[in-house]
Motif scaffolding. Sequence first.
Motif, PDB file in Angstrom:
ATOM      1  N   ILE A   3       0.857  -1.182   0.000  1.00  0.00           N
ATOM      2  CA  ILE A   3       0.000   0.000   0.000  1.00  0.00           C
ATOM      3  C   ILE A   3       0.892   1.230   0.000  1.00  0.00           C
ATOM      4  O   ILE A   3       1.776   1.355   0.840  1.00  0.00           O
ATOM      5  CB  ILE A   3      -0.924   0.037   1.237  1.00  0.00           C
ATOM      6  N   ILE A  13      -2.723   0.323  -4.216  1.00  0.00           N
ATOM      7  CA  ILE A  13      -2.629  -0.975  -3.553  1.00  0.00           C
ATOM      8  C   ILE A  13      -2.268  -2.018  -4.596  1.00  0.00           C
ATOM      9  O   ILE A  13      -2.936  -2.142  -5.622  1.00  0.00           O
ATOM     10  CB  ILE A  13      -3.963  -1.351  -2.877  1.00  0.00           C
ATOM     11  N   TYR A  53      -3.386  -5.742   5.335  1.00  0.00           N
ATOM     12  CA  TYR A  53      -3.907  -4.386   5.196  1.00  0.00           C
ATOM     13  C   TYR A  53      -3.714  -3.601   6.494  1.00  0.00           C
ATOM     14  O   TYR A  53      -3.211  -2.478   6.489  1.00  0.00           O
ATOM     15  CB  TYR A  53      -5.387  -4.434   4.815  1.00  0.00           C
TER      16      TYR A  53
END
Length: 67
Positions: A3, A13, A53
């Motif tokens: 990211i 991303i 993430y």
Amino acid sequence: MNIEQVKSSTYRITLHTYELAALVSAARWAVDGAEGELPREARQQLSQILAGYDAKMEQMSKPEAKS
């Protein structure tokens, strides 16, 4: 998963094929009514993607990551 913050409200991303497939599968499952149970393999993939993430977002929120 990678990211990058391109602008204050824009991110780039990069996902592995399987990460993208897991996200799309989960989205389709949710859109189609989310009836029944999500397969174990899909839950595992989504958990790994979410962990990646969360780790990247935490890393990006640290002041030294933005320099």
